[in-house]
Design a protein around this motif. Structure first.
Motif: not given
Length: 226
Positions: A28-32, A60-67, A157-159, A173-182
Motif C-alpha cells: 500500500a505504501a508503494l501504491l499510494l 482490493d489490491l488486485d483491483r487497483f493493480l489492474q487499474h 482519519v484513514i477510514e 479506495a481499494s488500496v485504503l480498504a486493504a489498509v483498513v482491513a489490517t
C-alpha cells in the motif's frame, strides 16, 4: 517503574499473520505514493506479492493493480494529483483533517517525528512525517509496533479517507480498504470522530507549521521522497 506497558491490541478487521499485515502495508505504501516510473515497473512484482495475501485484501489490491497496468502513465500521474493534491478531503497527510495548516498541526506532527527518531529514522526534506505512504513504509519495514500504534491512533482519519475516495469513485479506495482491513475495527467513538471530521472539514486558518518547522534536525540525513 516500568516504562513499557504491554497492552493486548484489538484484533484487526481481517485475521491475518503479522507478516501478511506488514506486506499489505508495504504494498500500500508503494501504491499510494506518486506513480513514478519505478513504481510502475514494479507492477508485476507487486502482483506476485499480493497473490500471497488472504483473499479479503488480495481482491482490493488486485483491483487497483489492474487499474495501474491498464492506465496510461500520464493519466495515472494526472489522476494522482487531482485525487490527493487538489482535494482537501482526500489528503494523504493524516493530521491535516483535524488541524489543517495551523499551529496545532505542527504540534501533532511532532508525535510522528518522535516515533521515527526513536526508531533511528530521519526523513528527507520533501515530505511531512504524517504522509500515509511514509507511515505505512515505516510500519512495514522499520518499526511495526510503533508504526501500528500510529496507524491505530488515526483509524478514523484513514477510514474517512477511504470513504471520501469511495464516494468519488477513485480506484485508490481499494488500496485504503486493504489498509483498513489490517487495523482494529471501528469503535463507536471512532464513528463519532469520523462524523465530526466529515462535518467540520479541515480548518482553513493558515498560520503555518512554526512549531514543527523550527526543528531543523527532523528532515536531515536521508534521501527525500518525490
Amino acid at each position: 517503574m516500568s516504562l513499557l506497558k504491554v497492552r493486548r491490541r484489538p484484533q484487526p478487521a481481517v485475521q491475518m499473520s503479522e507478516r501478511d499485515r506488514r506486506l499489505v502495508w508495504r504494498i500500500a505504501a508503494l501504491l499510494l505514493d506518486y506513480p513514478g516510473r519505478e513504481t510502475l515497473a514494479m507492477a508485476g512484482e507487486l502482483s506476485d506479492a499480493t497473490a500471497e495475501l488472504p483473499p479479503e485484501v488480495r481482491a482490493d489490491l488486485d483491483r487497483f493493480l489492474q487499474h495501474l497496468r491498464e492506465t496510461d502513465p500520464l493519466a495515472l500521474a494526472q489522476q494522482y494529483v487531482e485525487t490527493f493534491d487538489l482535494r482537501r478531503r482526500a489528503s494523504l497527510h493524516l493530521t491535516y483533517y483535524a488541524y489543517g495548516d495551523t499551529r496545532k498541526r505542527g504540534m501533532a506532527l511532532l508525535r510522528f517525528k518522535h516515533a521515527y527518531r526513536h526508531a533511528g529514522v530521519e526523513l528527507g526534506d520533501s515530505e511531512l512525517p504524517d504522509h500515509l505512504p511514509v507511515l505505512l513504509e515505516f510500519a512495514a519495514t522499520v518499526d511495526p509496533i510503533g508504526g501500528e500504534r500510529l496507524l491505530g491512533e488515526h483509524v478514523p482519519v484513514i477510514e474517512l479517507l477511504r470513504l471520501s475516495l469511495s464516494d468519488s469513485g477513485s480506484p485508490y479506495a481499494s488500496v485504503l480498504a486493504a489498509v483498513v482491513a489490517t487495523l482494529p475495527p471501528l469503535t463507536t467513538a471512532d464513528r463519532r470522530r469520523i462524523a465530526e471530521l466529515a462535518a467540520q472539514g479541515p480548518p482553513e486558518e493558515e498560520v503555518g507549521l512554526d512549531p514543527f518547522a523550527m526543528d531543523p534536525t527532523l528532515f536531515a540525513g536521508s534521501e527525500g521522497r518525490r
